[in-house]
Design a protein around this motif. Structure first.
Motif, short mmCIF file in Angstrom:
data_model
loop_
_atom_site.label_atom_id
_atom_site.label_comp_id
_atom_site.label_asym_id
_atom_site.label_seq_id
_atom_site.Cartn_x
_atom_site.Cartn_y
_atom_site.Cartn_z
N ILE A 59 0.79 -1.30 -0.06
CA ILE A 59 0.07 0.11 0.00
C ILE A 59 0.86 1.28 0.04
O ILE A 59 1.61 1.57 0.77
N HIS A 60 0.65 2.02 -1.17
CA HIS A 60 1.41 3.41 -1.11
C HIS A 60 0.44 4.43 -0.33
O HIS A 60 -0.80 4.33 -0.96
N TRP A 61 0.77 5.48 0.20
CA TRP A 61 0.03 6.65 0.56
C TRP A 61 0.22 7.72 -0.25
O TRP A 61 1.11 8.54 -0.10
N HIS A 62 -0.49 8.01 -1.38
CA HIS A 62 -0.14 8.83 -2.20
C HIS A 62 0.02 10.32 -1.91
O HIS A 62 -1.40 10.92 -1.35
N GLY A 63 0.79 10.95 -2.08
CA GLY A 63 1.06 12.46 -1.75
C GLY A 63 1.68 12.70 -0.35
O GLY A 63 2.00 13.67 0.18
N TYR A 101 -5.68 13.49 0.24
CA TYR A 101 -4.65 12.31 -0.30
C TYR A 101 -5.39 11.26 -0.61
O TYR A 101 -6.65 11.07 -0.51
N TRP A 102 -4.68 9.98 -1.03
CA TRP A 102 -5.43 8.79 -1.25
C TRP A 102 -4.35 7.65 -0.99
O TRP A 102 -3.09 7.80 -0.72
N TYR A 103 -4.84 6.39 -0.74
CA TYR A 103 -4.09 5.53 -0.70
C TYR A 103 -4.26 4.26 -1.92
O TYR A 103 -5.57 4.13 -2.18
N HIS A 104 -3.22 3.45 -2.10
CA HIS A 104 -3.76 2.47 -3.29
C HIS A 104 -2.64 1.43 -3.37
O HIS A 104 -1.61 1.79 -2.94
N SER A 105 -2.99 0.38 -3.64
CA SER A 105 -2.03 -0.69 -3.93
C SER A 105 -0.94 -0.07 -4.90
O SER A 105 -1.36 0.51 -5.94
N HIS A 106 0.37 -0.44 -4.60
CA HIS A 106 1.38 -0.03 -5.55
C HIS A 106 2.16 -1.49 -6.13
O HIS A 106 3.39 -1.43 -6.05
N ASP A 107 1.22 -2.35 -6.58
CA ASP A 107 1.87 -3.67 -6.82
C ASP A 107 1.14 -4.11 -8.11
O ASP A 107 -0.10 -4.10 -8.22
N TRP A 404 2.11 12.72 -14.52
CA TRP A 404 3.24 12.33 -13.74
C TRP A 404 3.46 12.63 -12.47
O TRP A 404 2.94 13.63 -11.98
N HIS A 405 3.67 11.53 -11.45
CA HIS A 405 3.59 11.73 -10.20
C HIS A 405 5.16 11.68 -9.58
O HIS A 405 5.66 10.71 -9.82
N LEU A 406 5.32 12.39 -8.52
CA LEU A 406 6.51 12.05 -7.73
C LEU A 406 6.30 11.97 -6.47
O LEU A 406 5.59 12.53 -5.77
N HIS A 407 7.00 10.73 -5.85
CA HIS A 407 6.80 10.42 -4.58
C HIS A 407 7.71 11.30 -3.52
O HIS A 407 8.57 11.65 -4.05
N GLY A 408 7.29 11.41 -2.33
CA GLY A 408 8.43 12.05 -1.35
C GLY A 408 8.50 13.65 -1.35
O GLY A 408 9.20 14.15 -0.42
N TRP A 461 12.53 7.54 -4.55
CA TRP A 461 11.23 7.98 -4.89
C TRP A 461 10.78 7.55 -6.25
O TRP A 461 11.86 8.08 -7.26
N MET A 462 9.87 7.05 -6.59
CA MET A 462 9.26 6.90 -7.69
C MET A 462 8.85 8.12 -8.35
O MET A 462 8.32 8.89 -7.79
N LEU A 463 9.31 8.16 -9.70
CA LEU A 463 8.78 9.12 -10.46
C LEU A 463 8.40 8.55 -11.75
O LEU A 463 8.88 7.87 -12.41
N HIS A 464 6.77 8.73 -11.75
CA HIS A 464 6.21 7.75 -12.90
C HIS A 464 4.82 8.50 -13.38
O HIS A 464 4.06 9.22 -12.71
N CYS A 465 4.44 8.12 -14.71
CA CYS A 465 3.28 8.22 -15.00
C CYS A 465 2.20 7.32 -14.31
O CYS A 465 2.37 6.47 -13.95
N HIS A 466 1.14 8.27 -13.77
CA HIS A 466 0.09 7.35 -12.79
C HIS A 466 -0.92 6.64 -13.75
O HIS A 466 -1.85 5.88 -12.89
N VAL A 467 -0.92 6.64 -14.81
CA VAL A 467 -1.72 5.91 -15.60
C VAL A 467 -1.12 4.22 -15.43
O VAL A 467 0.14 4.10 -15.68
CU1 C2O Z 1 -0.37 7.21 -6.41
CU2 C2O Z 1 3.62 6.06 -7.30
O1 C2O Z 1 1.66 6.67 -6.75
#
Ligand code: C2O
Length: 510
Positions: A59-63, A101-107, A404-408, A461-467
């Motif tokens: 689980i990732h805690w987005h934001g 914010y939100w949480y979601h699986s990151h797997d 694009w979303h940056l963690h951290g 920290w991940m930097l990724h397209c959130h699609v």
């Molecule tokens: Cu909503 Cu890498 O996350």
């Protein structure tokens, strides 16, 4: 400040949010997944048991920036191993930021199967008045489950169709097609909007009510009068608006949301099927005895239309532009076919998840990241120094939009072109002296964005397209921040995180 303790058993349950029943991932037998409410200063502790049986999770805690607690970021392959079926893991971290914010699986591209929910951090002294608040989540929804859809998407056959993404079957608001929000007259409501979807951006509006934007991605903004214009949120983005309810309670009002047909059809040269409905409707209910206004006809918001976007917003703290830049990173992103399969790339490299989470190895292996892909994956690493001001340029060479979303971190948005706006050639002269900060930005097709942040949060920290399609197709980079200063928790991760790696050594996905 208090400890907020949650005990979660993650399992499959059946649900039919749009009338079509399918298995979804729920928590403690419930779906939609619950909203988490915490206050500034609380510690959030979540004990997770993976009761899925057939899939790993995390689980990732987005934001949530996870300052000093990067090991709790929940990004599988980056900050932890996947949590295998039948295993427990505990997340615990301090909440020192407010907002939506939100949480979601990151797997394994898993969250669009339903494992996602709102996380609201309440502020004891917000900079505006409101009487009550509610949350609206917006998403695309699929009748088929993600593993099968991802197989089709990442297939040789799909390489021939230019890597076309599977199309959503419906749009949902609060994981439903019949959400009703009961309101009282003459009150001010704070409305939290969260785009928890997989792919298309959303345009939404509360009919008949003036909206004032006061927050994006957890950052308070100078109040921005959006009036009754559509507002755009990309996958991963959030926004809060204030509305004042009417004194006349004789009518109910619709909340309209439409998925971006540009992304799903027009930019991909697909014909919109006759009966395709990209809309979701919810209602503001003043009087339950009165009728609910009908859903709108088909919306097609064009990029030339007048909608509210983020670039004009100003952070309420007026934080000045970060300068001078110590470290510039240029990322050219594109699509290609690798080994017969459609992949996305950053500087011609597609992300391949490592066997050992990058956080655990980043401070020791250095250049081994590129030399031993068997163990370290191909993680598109960018190593930055402590307290550097980092500027990242994303040149989007694909004819579609990418959030694009940056963690951290929250980053400043200096520049963002319109659709077909061209690639980076320096900053234009009208960069704001107080740019908006957020954690997710929609980078438009054949265009670019420029963001900046201070590297003051050591971690990986991940930097990724959130699609989620594109995450699984490798549209991801890794920011390795000040590895020489990593806290002890990285070298000796908490027991349940360490055990996850022992239980499940063969990691396969981000
Ligand atoms: Cu909503 Cu890498 O996350």
């Amino acid at each position: 400040a208090k400890d907020v303790y949650l005990n979660w058993n993650v399992t499959w349950v059946n649900a039919s949010p749009d009338g079509f029943e399918r298995p979804v991932i729920g928590i403690n037998g419930q779906w939609p997944c619950p909203q988490i409410d915490v206050n500034l200063g609380d510690q959030l502790i979540v004990d997770v048991y993976n009761g899925l049986g057939n899939e790993s999770t995390g689980i990732h805690w987005h934001g949530i920036r996870q300052e000093g607690s990067g090991v709790m970021d929940g990004a599988v392959g980056v900050t932890q191993c996947a949590l295998a079926p039948g295993q427990h893991m505990q997340y615990h971290f301090d909440i020192n930021q407010t907002g939506t914010y939100w949480y979601h699986s990151h797997d394994m591209g898993q969250y669009p199967d339903g494992f996602r929910g709102a996380l609201i951090v309440h502020d004891p002294s917000p900079p505006f008045h409101f009487d009550d608040e509610f949350t609206l989540t917006l998403s695309d929804w699929y009748h088929k489950e993600m593993p099968g859809l991802l197989n089709t998407y990442q297939s040789t056959a799909n390489a021939q169709t230019h890597g076309a993404e599977p199309l959503p079957d419906t749009a949902l608001i609060n994981d439903s097609v019949s959400t009703k929000i009961k309101v009282l007259p003459n009150k001010t409501y704070l409305v939290h909007i969260i785009c928890i979807g997989n792919w298309p951006g959303h345009f939404w509006v509360i009919d008949g009510h003036e909206m004032t934007v006061v927050e994006v991605d957890g950052v308070y903004t100078d109040p921005y009068p959006a009036g009754d214009k559509f507002l755009r949120v990309a996958t991963g983005q959030r926004m809060s608006v204030l509305i004042k309810t009417k004194s006349d309670t004789s009518k109910n009002f619709a909340i309209w949301d439409t998925m971006d047909v540009n992304m799903m059809f027009i930019f991909e040269n697909r014909t919109i099927p006759e009966n395709y409905n990209p809309n979701a409707t919810a209602w503001l209910v003043y009087d339950e005895a009165k009728p609910l206004p009908a859903p709108p006809v088909f919306h097609h918001i064009d990029f030339n239309d007048d909608f509210v976007d983020d670039v004009n917003l100003v952070p309420a703290d007026h934080e000045p532009l970060l300068e001078p830049v110590n470290h510039q990173i240029i990322m050219d992103t594109g699509v290609t076919v690798i080994n017969g399969v459609p992949r996305h790339t950053v500087n011609n490299k597609t992300y391949i998840a490592p066997k050992v989470p990058s956080l655990y190895t980043a401070n020791t292996v250095g250049s081994e990241f590129s030399s031993n892909p068997e163990v370290y994956g191909q993680v598109n690493p960018f190593v930055v120094k402590h307290n550097d001001i980092v500027e990242i340029i994303i040149n989007n060479h694909h004819n579609n939009l990418h959030p694009w979303h940056l963690h951290g971190h929250h980053f400043q948005v200096l520049q963002r072109t319109p659709v077909d706006g061209g690639f980076y050639q320096g900053l234009t002269s009208n960069v704001s002296t107080t740019p908006i900060r957020r954690d997710t930005i929609m980078v438009q097709n054949n265009g670019h964005a420029v963001i900046r942040f201070r590297a003051d949060n050591p971690g990986v920290w991940m930097l990724h397209c959130h699609v989620e399609w594109h995450v699984e197709a490798g549209l991801m980079a890794t920011i390795i921040e000040a590895p020489e200063t990593f806290p002890d928790s990285v070298h000796a991760p908490p027991k349940s995180h360490y055990d996850a790696c022992k239980a499940y050594p063969q990691q396969t996905s981000g």
